[in-house]
Scaffold this motif. Structure first.
Motif, PDB file in Angstrom:
ATOM      1  N   MET A  80     -47.795 -66.731 -34.154  1.00 52.70           N
ATOM      2  CA  MET A  80     -46.473 -66.144 -33.909  1.00 52.70           C
ATOM      3  C   MET A  80     -45.875 -65.506 -35.158  1.00 52.70           C
ATOM      4  SD  MET A  80     -43.850 -68.298 -35.316  1.00 52.70           S
ATOM      5  CE  MET A  80     -42.484 -68.650 -34.221  1.00 52.70           C
ATOM      6  N   GLY A  81     -46.358 -65.912 -36.344  1.00 55.61           N
ATOM      7  CA  GLY A  81     -45.778 -65.446 -37.601  1.00 55.61           C
ATOM      8  C   GLY A  81     -45.906 -63.966 -37.851  1.00 55.61           C
ATOM      9  N   THR A  82     -46.876 -63.332 -37.200  1.00 55.11           N
ATOM     10  CA  THR A  82     -47.078 -61.891 -37.398  1.00 55.11           C
ATOM     11  C   THR A  82     -45.881 -61.071 -36.944  1.00 55.11           C
ATOM     12  OG1 THR A  82     -48.131 -61.720 -35.239  1.00 55.11           O
ATOM     13  CG2 THR A  82     -49.581 -62.121 -37.115  1.00 55.11           C
ATOM     14  N   PHE A  83     -45.061 -61.626 -36.053  1.00 52.58           N
ATOM     15  CA  PHE A  83     -43.910 -60.892 -35.527  1.00 52.58           C
ATOM     16  C   PHE A  83     -42.637 -61.119 -36.343  1.00 52.58           C
ATOM     17  CE2 PHE A  83     -46.775 -61.340 -31.926  1.00 52.58           C
ATOM     18  CZ  PHE A  83     -46.758 -60.069 -31.380  1.00 52.58           C
ATOM     19  N   MET A  84     -42.683 -62.006 -37.320  1.00 54.75           N
ATOM     20  CA  MET A  84     -41.504 -62.302 -38.123  1.00 54.75           C
ATOM     21  C   MET A  84     -41.208 -61.159 -39.117  1.00 54.75           C
ATOM     22  SD  MET A  84     -40.528 -65.369 -37.064  1.00 54.75           S
ATOM     23  CE  MET A  84     -41.047 -64.859 -35.425  1.00 54.75           C
ATOM     24  N   ALA A  85     -39.948 -60.889 -39.324  1.00 55.02           N
ATOM     25  CA  ALA A  85     -39.566 -59.792 -40.238  1.00 55.02           C
ATOM     26  C   ALA A  85     -40.084 -60.040 -41.648  1.00 55.02           C
ATOM     27  CB  ALA A  85     -38.043 -59.647 -40.248  1.00 55.02           C
ATOM     28  N   LYS A  86     -39.978 -61.276 -42.117  1.00 57.88           N
ATOM     29  CA  LYS A  86     -40.442 -61.628 -43.462  1.00 57.88           C
ATOM     30  C   LYS A  86     -41.809 -62.310 -43.442  1.00 57.88           C
ATOM     31  CE  LYS A  86     -35.685 -62.554 -45.000  1.00 57.88           C
ATOM     32  NZ  LYS A  86     -34.784 -63.632 -45.515  1.00 57.88           N
ATOM     33  N   GLN A 130     -50.202 -67.977 -45.626  1.00 54.67           N
ATOM     34  CA  GLN A 130     -49.250 -66.873 -45.582  1.00 54.67           C
ATOM     35  C   GLN A 130     -49.612 -65.912 -44.455  1.00 54.67           C
ATOM     36  OE1 GLN A 130     -49.205 -65.102 -49.512  1.00 54.67           O
ATOM     37  NE2 GLN A 130     -47.807 -66.667 -50.324  1.00 54.67           N
ATOM     38  N   VAL A 131     -48.583 -65.484 -43.726  1.00 52.28           N
ATOM     39  CA  VAL A 131     -48.752 -64.504 -42.657  1.00 52.28           C
ATOM     40  C   VAL A 131     -47.833 -63.318 -42.948  1.00 52.28           C
ATOM     41  CG1 VAL A 131     -48.767 -64.123 -40.169  1.00 52.28           C
ATOM     42  CG2 VAL A 131     -49.039 -66.449 -41.063  1.00 52.28           C
ATOM     43  N   PRO A 132     -48.377 -62.148 -43.256  1.00 47.41           N
ATOM     44  CA  PRO A 132     -47.517 -60.971 -43.430  1.00 47.41           C
ATOM     45  C   PRO A 132     -46.768 -60.667 -42.134  1.00 47.41           C
ATOM     46  CG  PRO A 132     -49.730 -60.558 -44.280  1.00 47.41           C
ATOM     47  CD  PRO A 132     -49.791 -61.839 -43.509  1.00 47.41           C
ATOM     48  N   GLY A 133     -45.535 -60.215 -42.259  1.00 48.25           N
ATOM     49  CA  GLY A 133     -44.718 -59.950 -41.086  1.00 48.25           C
ATOM     50  C   GLY A 133     -44.875 -58.554 -40.525  1.00 48.25           C
TER      51      GLY A 133
END
Length: 418
Positions: free
Chosen positions: A176-182, A221-224
């Motif tokens: 789900m982290g891929t959709f986060m702004a940061k 770490q997941v880039p957003g």
């Protein structure tokens, strides 16, 4: 009740269906795409059907083209509302992975399951979601399902997570982290259990052209602001399920090979063959095929933290080995479909095998197993692991044998054809 009749087993090859772990993850990633994906060799089991149903509630369109082949039209990270509760049976993988996906929505989702699922832990994941500004609660205040999740906050950022009970919490946040702004910086409080499943998640995400990185074993770490890309995907065979046939090779002294398997698979349960080799088995690697043949088996000391699904089969093999086998660092098995440490121990004792159990270990002293009526505790892995001795010794009966449909719907068909 299934009564197993002993018979002569010869060297042979078997084919097992697609991986449950991979099937869950590919379905989720395909649903997070904008566009159409096709999936070949998808496992059609009970647990996978729960995941499909939930993803449909979120807005995916999933169509069966023919056996094992599906088309998925994704919702691109924009979930539709679902007013009804989403029922997930006793699928812990569905519950944990989909909790993170539900957090991408802007309305509340209620995820629930059967009685055992509503006893299994979720509090660590719920706490992490709360730290990200997402409404995530267990109304019973026990940290177990049903859970209520309402997103609306896609800022992301830094979060700490406890993966001492399940690595699926981390996999959920990674996807789900891929959709986060940061994006997400995820710090683990300690080394995770079942870490190969994290590798599996990272690999599948890469196939969908999104990135997530292990910086070190306790930092991810997941880039957003990434987008999942649709495509054509294949689900490799399930190595947890391959393990029952390798266990049969170990106890019968016949070469039992499982086809269509790569030595480079990231599935953690590939380690089973190394464990069986340590116990005295011969392991044969051929192109897309791995076989196991036992001889004089001896007990070993083995850490199975990373291969929890393989524990029941290895424990049964240990019952036929000379000396003591100690399987340790497996406390998380007490939170599975049943308390697997207690379940395996109790059924081996029925078979006349000495077993000592502790909070995070089993010690099995091999001997001369005898037939018994096996209580499965509605756990597919107990049913399959204890079926194999029945081909050698009379009197083995498996209660509630249909529980194998959770992960291996045609198991008894393949078993009876051996």
């Amino acid at each position: 009740m299934k009564t197993i009749i002993p018979k002569t087993i010869k060297d042979q090859q078997v084919v097992v269906p697609g991986s449950k772990s991979i099937s869950h993850r590919i379905l989720i990633c395909a649903s997070l795409c904008t566009g159409i994906s096709t999936i070949e060799n998808l496992l059609e089991s009970e647990d996978i059907k729960w995941t499909m149903n939930a993803l449909t509630c979120f807005g995916a369109q999933i169509d069966r083209i023919n056996e094992g082949r599906f088309r998925v039209i994704g919702f691109g990270g924009t979930l539709k509302p679902c007013e009804k509760e989403i029922y997930l049976g006793n699928s812990g993988t569905s519950m944990r992975l989909l909790a993170g996906i539900a957090a991408l929505g802007t309305t509340e989702y209620v995820l629930t399951g059967d009685k055992r699922m509503c006893e299994r832990p979720m509090v660590e994941l719920l706490n992490a979601l709360k730290r990200l500004g997402i409404h995530a609660i267990s109304p019973n205040r026990q940290g177990t399902p049903p859970v209520r999740i309402c997103g609306g906050n896609r800022q992301g950022g830094t979060v700490t997570l406890d993966c001492s009970k399940s690595s699926q919490y981390l996999s959920s946040l990674l996807m789900m982290g891929t959709f986060m702004a940061k994006g997400l910086d995820i710090s683990l409080e300690s080394l995770p259990v079942s870490s190969p499943y994290i590798d599996l998640t990272l690999d599948i995400m890469t196939k969908f052209k999104v990135e997530a990185h292990r910086i070190h074993p306790c930092l991810y770490q997941v880039p957003g602001q990434q987008s999942y890309s649709p495509g054509d995907f294949f689900v490799e065979p399930d190595l947890s399920n391959a393990g029952y046939f390798w266990a049969l090779g170990a106890i019968t002294g016949q070469m039992i090979s499982v086809k269509n398997i790569s030595q480079n698979s990231l599935q953690g349960d590939l380690k089973q063959v190394k464990i069986l080799e340590q116990m005295g088995c011969t392991v044969k690697f051929q192109e897309n095929e791995i076989g196991v043949c036992g001889s004089e088996l001896t007990g070993i000391d083995v850490d199975m933290s990373d291969t929890p699904d393989a524990v029941p089969a290895i424990a049964v093999v240990a019952g036929f080995a000379k000396g003591r086998t100690r399987i340790h660092n497996i406390r998380h098995l007490r939170e599975k479909e049943c308390d697997r440490i207690d379940a395996v121990s109790s059924q081996l004792l029925k078979m006349g095998i000495m077993v000592k159990q502790g909070d995070d270990f089993m010690e099995i002293t091999g001997g001369a197993p005898k037939g018994a009526r096996i209580e499965t505790f509605n756990d597919h892995r107990i049913a399959m692991a204890f079926s194999m001795p029945g081909l050698l010794i009379p009197g083995m009966e498996i209660e509630n044998e249909t529980c194998v449909e959770k992960s291996f719907p045609n198991y008894w068909e393949i078993f009876d054809a051996l």
